[in-house]
Write a protein that holds these residues in place. Sequence first.
Motif, PDB file in Angstrom:
ATOM      1  N   GLY A 295       0.781  -1.236   0.000  1.00  0.00           N
ATOM      2  CA  GLY A 295       0.000   0.000   0.000  1.00  0.00           C
ATOM      3  C   GLY A 295       0.806   1.276   0.000  1.00  0.00           C
ATOM      4  O   GLY A 295       0.344   2.315  -0.470  1.00  0.00           O
TER       5      GLY A 295
ATOM      6  N   LYS B 232      -2.309   2.475  -3.639  1.00  0.00           N
ATOM      7  CA  LYS B 232      -3.513   2.548  -2.808  1.00  0.00           C
ATOM      8  C   LYS B 232      -4.165   1.169  -2.731  1.00  0.00           C
ATOM      9  O   LYS B 232      -4.201   0.442  -3.729  1.00  0.00           O
ATOM     10  CB  LYS B 232      -4.521   3.522  -3.431  1.00  0.00           C
ATOM     11  CG  LYS B 232      -4.146   4.994  -3.283  1.00  0.00           C
ATOM     12  CD  LYS B 232      -4.473   5.481  -1.887  1.00  0.00           C
ATOM     13  CE  LYS B 232      -4.334   6.983  -1.787  1.00  0.00           C
ATOM     14  NZ  LYS B 232      -4.623   7.465  -0.425  1.00  0.00           N
ATOM     15  N   PRO B 233      -4.695   0.804  -1.555  1.00  0.00           N
ATOM     16  CA  PRO B 233      -5.492  -0.415  -1.478  1.00  0.00           C
ATOM     17  C   PRO B 233      -6.767  -0.253  -2.310  1.00  0.00           C
ATOM     18  O   PRO B 233      -7.147   0.887  -2.616  1.00  0.00           O
ATOM     19  CB  PRO B 233      -5.815  -0.517   0.015  1.00  0.00           C
ATOM     20  CG  PRO B 233      -4.869   0.420   0.707  1.00  0.00           C
ATOM     21  CD  PRO B 233      -4.579   1.500  -0.277  1.00  0.00           C
ATOM     22  N   PRO B 234      -7.442  -1.339  -2.673  1.00  0.00           N
ATOM     23  CA  PRO B 234      -7.157  -2.712  -2.248  1.00  0.00           C
ATOM     24  C   PRO B 234      -6.056  -3.357  -3.085  1.00  0.00           C
ATOM     25  O   PRO B 234      -5.808  -2.968  -4.224  1.00  0.00           O
ATOM     26  CB  PRO B 234      -8.493  -3.416  -2.472  1.00  0.00           C
ATOM     27  CG  PRO B 234      -9.087  -2.685  -3.645  1.00  0.00           C
ATOM     28  CD  PRO B 234      -8.692  -1.252  -3.464  1.00  0.00           C
TER      29      PRO B 234
ATOM     30  N   HIS C  15      -4.856  -7.071  -4.662  1.00  0.00           N
ATOM     31  CA  HIS C  15      -5.400  -8.372  -5.064  1.00  0.00           C
ATOM     32  C   HIS C  15      -4.261  -9.374  -5.201  1.00  0.00           C
ATOM     33  O   HIS C  15      -3.328  -9.166  -5.986  1.00  0.00           O
ATOM     34  CB  HIS C  15      -6.139  -8.255  -6.397  1.00  0.00           C
ATOM     35  CG  HIS C  15      -7.399  -7.448  -6.309  1.00  0.00           C
ATOM     36  ND1 HIS C  15      -7.395  -6.081  -6.221  1.00  0.00           N
ATOM     37  CD2 HIS C  15      -8.711  -7.833  -6.287  1.00  0.00           C
ATOM     38  CE1 HIS C  15      -8.648  -5.646  -6.163  1.00  0.00           C
ATOM     39  NE2 HIS C  15      -9.455  -6.683  -6.198  1.00  0.00           N
TER      40      HIS C  15
ATOM     41  N   GLY D 241      -9.940  -6.515   7.229  1.00  0.00           N
ATOM     42  CA  GLY D 241      -9.626  -5.927   5.932  1.00  0.00           C
ATOM     43  C   GLY D 241      -9.125  -6.905   4.903  1.00  0.00           C
ATOM     44  O   GLY D 241      -8.711  -6.506   3.808  1.00  0.00           O
TER      45      GLY D 241
ATOM     46  N   VAL E 239      -8.335 -10.495  -1.383  1.00  0.00           N
ATOM     47  CA  VAL E 239      -8.381  -9.035  -1.504  1.00  0.00           C
ATOM     48  C   VAL E 239      -8.092  -8.419  -0.141  1.00  0.00           C
ATOM     49  O   VAL E 239      -8.722  -8.793   0.855  1.00  0.00           O
ATOM     50  CB  VAL E 239      -9.751  -8.553  -2.025  1.00  0.00           C
ATOM     51  CG1 VAL E 239      -9.751  -7.033  -2.188  1.00  0.00           C
ATOM     52  CG2 VAL E 239     -10.086  -9.237  -3.351  1.00  0.00           C
ATOM     53  N   GLU E 240      -7.154  -7.486  -0.120  1.00  0.00           N
ATOM     54  CA  GLU E 240      -6.792  -6.828   1.139  1.00  0.00           C
ATOM     55  C   GLU E 240      -6.968  -5.325   1.016  1.00  0.00           C
ATOM     56  O   GLU E 240      -6.531  -4.707   0.043  1.00  0.00           O
ATOM     57  CB  GLU E 240      -5.346  -7.141   1.531  1.00  0.00           C
ATOM     58  CG  GLU E 240      -4.921  -6.399   2.787  1.00  0.00           C
ATOM     59  CD  GLU E 240      -3.759  -7.034   3.525  1.00  0.00           C
ATOM     60  OE1 GLU E 240      -3.585  -6.745   4.724  1.00  0.00           O
ATOM     61  OE2 GLU E 240      -3.024  -7.821   2.897  1.00  0.00           O
ATOM     62  N   HIS E 241      -7.594  -4.733   2.021  1.00  0.00           N
ATOM     63  CA  HIS E 241      -7.870  -3.300   2.038  1.00  0.00           C
ATOM     64  C   HIS E 241      -6.954  -2.534   2.979  1.00  0.00           C
ATOM     65  O   HIS E 241      -7.116  -1.319   3.133  1.00  0.00           O
ATOM     66  CB  HIS E 241      -9.331  -3.055   2.416  1.00  0.00           C
ATOM     67  CG  HIS E 241     -10.302  -3.558   1.401  1.00  0.00           C
ATOM     68  ND1 HIS E 241     -10.731  -2.811   0.327  1.00  0.00           N
ATOM     69  CD2 HIS E 241     -10.905  -4.770   1.265  1.00  0.00           C
ATOM     70  CE1 HIS E 241     -11.564  -3.513  -0.412  1.00  0.00           C
ATOM     71  NE2 HIS E 241     -11.696  -4.713   0.138  1.00  0.00           N
ATOM     72  N   ASN E 242      -5.995  -3.209   3.590  1.00  0.00           N
ATOM     73  CA  ASN E 242      -5.063  -2.539   4.496  1.00  0.00           C
ATOM     74  C   ASN E 242      -3.947  -1.864   3.720  1.00  0.00           C
ATOM     75  O   ASN E 242      -3.455  -2.410   2.727  1.00  0.00           O
ATOM     76  CB  ASN E 242      -4.458  -3.549   5.481  1.00  0.00           C
ATOM     77  CG  ASN E 242      -5.530  -4.229   6.309  1.00  0.00           C
ATOM     78  OD1 ASN E 242      -6.381  -3.574   6.891  1.00  0.00           O
ATOM     79  ND2 ASN E 242      -5.496  -5.563   6.339  1.00  0.00           N
ATOM     80  N   ASN E 243      -3.547  -0.687   4.202  1.00  0.00           N
ATOM     81  CA  ASN E 243      -2.455   0.025   3.530  1.00  0.00           C
ATOM     82  C   ASN E 243      -1.159  -0.754   3.627  1.00  0.00           C
ATOM     83  O   ASN E 243      -0.401  -0.845   2.673  1.00  0.00           O
ATOM     84  CB  ASN E 243      -2.278   1.423   4.130  1.00  0.00           C
ATOM     85  CG  ASN E 243      -1.361   2.300   3.287  1.00  0.00           C
ATOM     86  OD1 ASN E 243      -1.617   2.519   2.111  1.00  0.00           O
ATOM     87  ND2 ASN E 243      -0.286   2.784   3.886  1.00  0.00           N
TER      88      ASN E 243
END
Length: 548
Positions: A147, A151-153, A155, A178, A194-198
Amino acid sequence: MFENAKIWTFDRERPTAQAIAIEGNVIVAVGDRDAVRDTAPDAERIDLQGACVIPGFNDTHAHMEREGLKTLRPSLAGAKSVGDILARIREAAAIIPPGEWIVTMPAGTPPFFFDGVSSLAERRLPNRHELDAAAPDHPVYIQGVFGNWGKPPGHSGLNSRGLELNNIGPDTRPRVGGVKIEVDAQGIPTGIIVEHNNRPTVEFDILPAVPRFGFADRLEGIRRSQRLYNAKGTTSIYEGHGSAAETISAYRRLWELNELTIRAGLVLSPSWNDLTEARRIMRDWLATARGSGLGDRWLRVSGIHIAYGGDPVVACCARAHLPDTGWSGFVEQAVSPSDFREACFLAAEFDLRLHTIVGDQLHEIVPVLRAVNERHPIAERRWVIEHIGRARPEDIRALKELGIYVTTISTYYLWKGGSKYLNEADGGNGVVPHRAILDAGIPLAIATDNIPYDPFFTLWTTCAREERSTGRVIGPDQRLDAHTALELFTAAGAALTFDEGWKGRLKPGFAADLAVLSDDPTTLPPAELKDLSCLLTIVDGRIVHDVR
C-alpha cells in the motif's frame, strides 16, 4: 576538473560557480574557470557544456532497500488481460525448477500500481484453476500491492498448490481485518485474496508458506537499489523510519565488502514487546546507537524509531515472522499513547535520538516532547519528527523551541494521499507546511519515501503541491521554489547524521558527492521538474553513474 557548468553549491560564501576541481575524494576548488584552473593546473578538464551541477541528493526517508527487491521477482507490467498474466506464469514455469514457488510482482502499472486489476480486460486476476493450467508443477503466488507504493485494495492470487501449502480452505479466517478470501458458489476459495489494508498483512497472517526475502535477497536488493538511486543523482540516504536488524546487517555486510556507493544513515527499528524489555534493551544493548551513533562516512547507525499508534494484531502477525519484515524493512510496532510517552522518556534517559512518524497527530506528540524536555533537555539532541501531515502554528513553534528536526514526504501527503485535504478550511496551508516550518527556523529536509524513489518527482510535488486525481493545489502558500527545495533535498539532510561539516555542500574540503543534471531546476516551471534526469553521479570522488 569540471568546467563550463552552472553549479549550485549551497555554500553561503559562494552560492554559484562555473567550475569545480576534485582531488581524490574531496573538493579542492570551486569558483570561476580561471581561478579553479590556477588551483588545479594539472587536473583533467571536462567541459560540461553548460550543464547544471548540484550536490548529490540526500534522500532522508528513502526505504532504499525495497527498490532492488522489486526486480528480483517476475514483473506483470504491461499485462492487459488474464491471458497475458498466464503467459508470464508459463514463461516463469519453464525456467523455475518444478516444485519451487513462482512469485510475481502485482498486477498493474508500476511504480504505483494504482490501476491494479482494473488494468486487465477481465478486471480480475487469474483464478486457481487458470493458474493450475499455466503452472501445473509449481505453487504460484501473485502478490498484492504494497500500500505504501499506491492505494489499497491489493489483489493476491494463488493456484491450488499454493492454497494447499498455506492450508487455505473454506474455513480459513484471517486474524487481521480488511482481508477477504474470495470463494465460489460452493464456498471453495477461488485463489483470489483481496486486502484493504495500507500495509499488507496477508502474507504474515495466512500465507506462511510463501517464500520470504532471505538475507542473500536483501544483499542483492540493496546492490540493485544503489545503482537505481545513483542513476537519479542520489549519493546519501537516511532511514528515519527505522531499519530492522536484518536490514542493518545487510548494509553492514556491504560496508564490509566495500560495496556501498550510497552513504547510509540508519536508525534502529526495535522489536521489544513491552516497556520493561525496552528499558533493558536501551540500557544494556543500544550503547552504540546513543548520541550521534557509531559508524564512518559510509555507514552510521544512530537513534531509534518509536511508532505512535499501530494495530496490535498486525504487529503480532508480522513479528512472528522476524527476521523477515516483508517489503517494509522495519519492525511493525503498535504503541499506545501512554506507552509512547514512557518510551520517549526512556529514549531521552539513555540518550537515544527519537524518530517518530506523526501524520496528523503532531498536536498529540508535542505535549509528550514538552514533558520529556522538562526532565531531560532535548534541544541539542537532534530528535526527528517525520511524515508531518497537518500541523498547527503553535505546534510548529513548539518544535522550534524544542530543537526538533523535521523530514517531510510531499508525495505521500499532497499528491498520493492529498484527497482528504482538498477541503481544508485554510486551503491546505496547514498540511505539510514547508514554508511555515522554514520561516520558524526549523531544520527541514525532504524525501521520497520510495513512492517513487525518483527525487525529481518529489521536487515537483514539493513545488507544485498538486493532488493526484484533481490537480488541485493543496496549501498554495506553502509552495517552495526549486532552489529552496533543492537545498532541502541535498545539503539539509547532512545534519541528520551529524555530517554537515564535511558533506552536502560543494565547497573546498567537502566530500566530492555531486550530480550533473539534464537541466537547471531553478529555471523550469514546476510541471517540468519531474521530467529531469541525471547525467552523471559522483560519490566520494568516484563516478557511479554516467550517461553523458
